[in-house]
Design a protein around this motif. Structure first.
Motif, PDB file in Angstrom:
ATOM      1  N   HIS A  42      -7.597   4.298  -6.713  1.00 32.07           N
ATOM      2  CA  HIS A  42      -8.005   3.416  -5.631  1.00 32.07           C
ATOM      3  C   HIS A  42      -7.523   3.872  -4.266  1.00 32.07           C
ATOM      4  O   HIS A  42      -7.831   3.254  -3.269  1.00 32.07           O
ATOM      5  N   ALA A  43      -6.775   4.947  -4.203  1.00 31.79           N
ATOM      6  CA  ALA A  43      -6.307   5.448  -2.906  1.00 31.79           C
ATOM      7  C   ALA A  43      -7.481   6.107  -2.178  1.00 31.79           C
ATOM      8  O   ALA A  43      -8.169   6.953  -2.724  1.00 31.79           O
ATOM      9  N   ASP A  44      -7.691   5.684  -0.958  1.00 30.57           N
ATOM     10  CA  ASP A  44      -8.796   6.199  -0.157  1.00 30.57           C
ATOM     11  C   ASP A  44      -8.210   7.063   0.952  1.00 30.57           C
ATOM     12  O   ASP A  44      -7.636   6.549   1.900  1.00 30.57           O
ATOM     13  N   HIS A  45      -8.367   8.342   0.829  1.00 31.59           N
ATOM     14  CA  HIS A  45      -7.770   9.256   1.801  1.00 31.59           C
ATOM     15  C   HIS A  45      -8.816   9.949   2.657  1.00 31.59           C
ATOM     16  O   HIS A  45      -8.601  11.053   3.135  1.00 31.59           O
ATOM     17  N   ARG A  46      -9.950   9.306   2.816  1.00 31.50           N
ATOM     18  CA  ARG A  46     -10.968   9.876   3.683  1.00 31.50           C
ATOM     19  C   ARG A  46     -10.524   9.755   5.131  1.00 31.50           C
ATOM     20  O   ARG A  46      -9.923   8.758   5.517  1.00 31.50           O
ATOM     21  N   PRO A  47     -10.839  10.732   5.964  1.00 32.56           N
ATOM     22  CA  PRO A  47     -10.474  10.624   7.382  1.00 32.56           C
ATOM     23  C   PRO A  47     -11.312   9.544   8.075  1.00 32.56           C
ATOM     24  O   PRO A  47     -12.416   9.222   7.650  1.00 32.56           O
ATOM     25  N   LEU A  48     -10.758   9.008   9.127  1.00 32.39           N
ATOM     26  CA  LEU A  48     -11.462   7.985   9.893  1.00 32.39           C
ATOM     27  C   LEU A  48     -12.599   8.607  10.698  1.00 32.39           C
ATOM     28  O   LEU A  48     -12.516   9.761  11.106  1.00 32.39           O
ATOM     29  N   PRO A  49     -13.636   7.822  10.959  1.00 31.94           N
ATOM     30  CA  PRO A  49     -14.679   8.328  11.858  1.00 31.94           C
ATOM     31  C   PRO A  49     -14.106   8.530  13.260  1.00 31.94           C
ATOM     32  O   PRO A  49     -13.118   7.904  13.648  1.00 31.94           O
ATOM     33  N   VAL A  50     -14.734   9.384  14.012  1.00 30.95           N
ATOM     34  CA  VAL A  50     -14.256   9.717  15.358  1.00 30.95           C
ATOM     35  C   VAL A  50     -14.258   8.491  16.264  1.00 30.95           C
ATOM     36  O   VAL A  50     -13.395   8.345  17.134  1.00 30.95           O
ATOM     37  N   TRP A  51     -15.178   7.563  16.070  1.00 28.55           N
ATOM     38  CA  TRP A  51     -15.330   6.406  16.948  1.00 28.55           C
ATOM     39  C   TRP A  51     -14.320   5.298  16.659  1.00 28.55           C
ATOM     40  O   TRP A  51     -14.197   4.370  17.440  1.00 28.55           O
ATOM     41  N   TYR A  52     -13.595   5.362  15.547  1.00 26.13           N
ATOM     42  CA  TYR A  52     -12.753   4.243  15.129  1.00 26.13           C
ATOM     43  C   TYR A  52     -11.635   3.933  16.129  1.00 26.13           C
ATOM     44  O   TYR A  52     -11.473   2.792  16.555  1.00 26.13           O
ATOM     45  N   LYS A  53     -10.839   4.935  16.486  1.00 30.87           N
ATOM     46  CA  LYS A  53      -9.716   4.690  17.394  1.00 30.87           C
ATOM     47  C   LYS A  53     -10.149   4.273  18.795  1.00 30.87           C
ATOM     48  O   LYS A  53      -9.569   3.338  19.351  1.00 30.87           O
ATOM     49  N   PRO A  54     -11.158   4.924  19.395  1.00 29.66           N
ATOM     50  CA  PRO A  54     -11.569   4.447  20.722  1.00 29.66           C
ATOM     51  C   PRO A  54     -12.089   3.013  20.713  1.00 29.66           C
ATOM     52  O   PRO A  54     -11.803   2.254  21.642  1.00 29.66           O
ATOM     53  N   ILE A  55     -12.820   2.626  19.672  1.00 31.85           N
ATOM     54  CA  ILE A  55     -13.305   1.247  19.585  1.00 31.85           C
ATOM     55  C   ILE A  55     -12.133   0.290  19.408  1.00 31.85           C
ATOM     56  O   ILE A  55     -12.074  -0.770  20.047  1.00 31.85           O
ATOM     57  N   MET A  56     -11.179   0.656  18.547  1.00 41.98           N
ATOM     58  CA  MET A  56     -10.022  -0.194  18.288  1.00 41.98           C
ATOM     59  C   MET A  56      -9.227  -0.448  19.573  1.00 41.98           C
ATOM     60  O   MET A  56      -8.969  -1.599  19.933  1.00 41.98           O
ATOM     61  N   VAL A  77      -9.843  -8.632  17.073  1.00 42.75           N
ATOM     62  CA  VAL A  77     -10.661  -7.698  16.290  1.00 42.75           C
ATOM     63  C   VAL A  77     -10.065  -6.292  16.396  1.00 42.75           C
ATOM     64  O   VAL A  77      -9.966  -5.575  15.392  1.00 42.75           O
ATOM     65  N   GLY A  78      -9.624  -5.912  17.575  1.00 43.73           N
ATOM     66  CA  GLY A  78      -8.966  -4.618  17.745  1.00 43.73           C
ATOM     67  C   GLY A  78      -7.679  -4.528  16.954  1.00 43.73           C
ATOM     68  O   GLY A  78      -7.393  -3.514  16.316  1.00 43.73           O
ATOM     69  N   PHE A  79      -6.887  -5.602  16.962  1.00 41.89           N
ATOM     70  CA  PHE A  79      -5.642  -5.588  16.194  1.00 41.89           C
ATOM     71  C   PHE A  79      -5.906  -5.565  14.698  1.00 41.89           C
ATOM     72  O   PHE A  79      -5.180  -4.925  13.945  1.00 41.89           O
ATOM     73  N   PHE A  80      -6.931  -6.248  14.245  1.00 42.30           N
ATOM     74  CA  PHE A  80      -7.260  -6.224  12.816  1.00 42.30           C
ATOM     75  C   PHE A  80      -7.736  -4.823  12.402  1.00 42.30           C
ATOM     76  O   PHE A  80      -7.548  -4.421  11.249  1.00 42.30           O
ATOM     77  N   MET A  81      -8.341  -4.116  13.319  1.00 44.65           N
ATOM     78  CA  MET A  81      -8.754  -2.744  13.005  1.00 44.65           C
ATOM     79  C   MET A  81      -7.567  -1.818  12.787  1.00 44.65           C
ATOM     80  O   MET A  81      -7.691  -0.807  12.102  1.00 44.65           O
ATOM     81  N   THR A  82      -6.407  -2.164  13.339  1.00 43.55           N
ATOM     82  CA  THR A  82      -5.229  -1.302  13.148  1.00 43.55           C
ATOM     83  C   THR A  82      -4.790  -1.268  11.692  1.00 43.55           C
ATOM     84  O   THR A  82      -4.123  -0.324  11.283  1.00 43.55           O
ATOM     85  N   THR A  83      -5.155  -2.267  10.903  1.00 43.54           N
ATOM     86  CA  THR A  83      -4.763  -2.251   9.491  1.00 43.54           C
ATOM     87  C   THR A  83      -5.487  -1.153   8.722  1.00 43.54           C
ATOM     88  O   THR A  83      -4.994  -0.710   7.690  1.00 43.54           O
ATOM     89  N   GLY A  84      -6.633  -0.713   9.197  1.00 45.87           N
ATOM     90  CA  GLY A  84      -7.354   0.361   8.529  1.00 45.87           C
ATOM     91  C   GLY A  84      -7.123   1.723   9.122  1.00 45.87           C
ATOM     92  O   GLY A  84      -7.671   2.727   8.679  1.00 45.87           O
ATOM     93  N   TRP A  85      -6.267   1.802  10.135  1.00 42.98           N
ATOM     94  CA  TRP A  85      -6.021   3.061  10.828  1.00 42.98           C
ATOM     95  C   TRP A  85      -5.113   3.938   9.987  1.00 42.98           C
ATOM     96  O   TRP A  85      -4.055   3.524   9.537  1.00 42.98           O
ATOM     97  N   ARG A  86      -5.532   5.179   9.747  1.00 49.32           N
ATOM     98  CA  ARG A  86      -4.698   6.119   8.993  1.00 49.32           C
ATOM     99  C   ARG A  86      -4.272   7.253   9.885  1.00 49.32           C
ATOM    100  O   ARG A  86      -4.932   7.743  10.690  1.00 49.32           O
TER     101      ARG A  86
END
Length: 83
Positions: free
Chosen positions: A20-34, A74-83
């Motif tokens: 169940h470990a998901d080690h896929r990299p984040l999309p490029v747009w994730y951090k700027p949107i967050m 919404v931005g703070f909740f996105m930090t939970t998925g930030w790797r």
């Protein structure tokens, strides 16, 4: 040197890779949107107070605060998925 049965069994029971470990990299747009949502929410609230409740959307009064906090949350909740 001989290995104990418990150590041998423990080694067999440990999974090689977590299924169940998901080690896929984040999309490029994730951090700027967050970060953008967090800053936009902060700026929304700042504009609301600086303009003495006249902007960003006139006529909805205190709902501007709810919108600002909502954007920031919404931005703070996105930090939970930030790797």
């Amino acid at each position: 040197m001989p290995e104990s049965k418990t150590r041998r069994n423990r080694r067999k029971q440990q999974p090689e890779a977590s299924a169940h470990a998901d080690h896929r990299p984040l999309p490029v747009w994730y951090k700027p949107i967050m970060f953008g949502l967090m800053l936009l929410g902060l700026l929304w609230i700042m504009v609301y107070y600086i303009t003495q409740t006249a902007f960003p959307i006139p006529g909805i009064d205190a709902w501007n605060i709810v919108i600002g906090f909502g954007l920031a949350m919404v931005g703070f909740f996105m930090t939970t998925g930030w790797r």
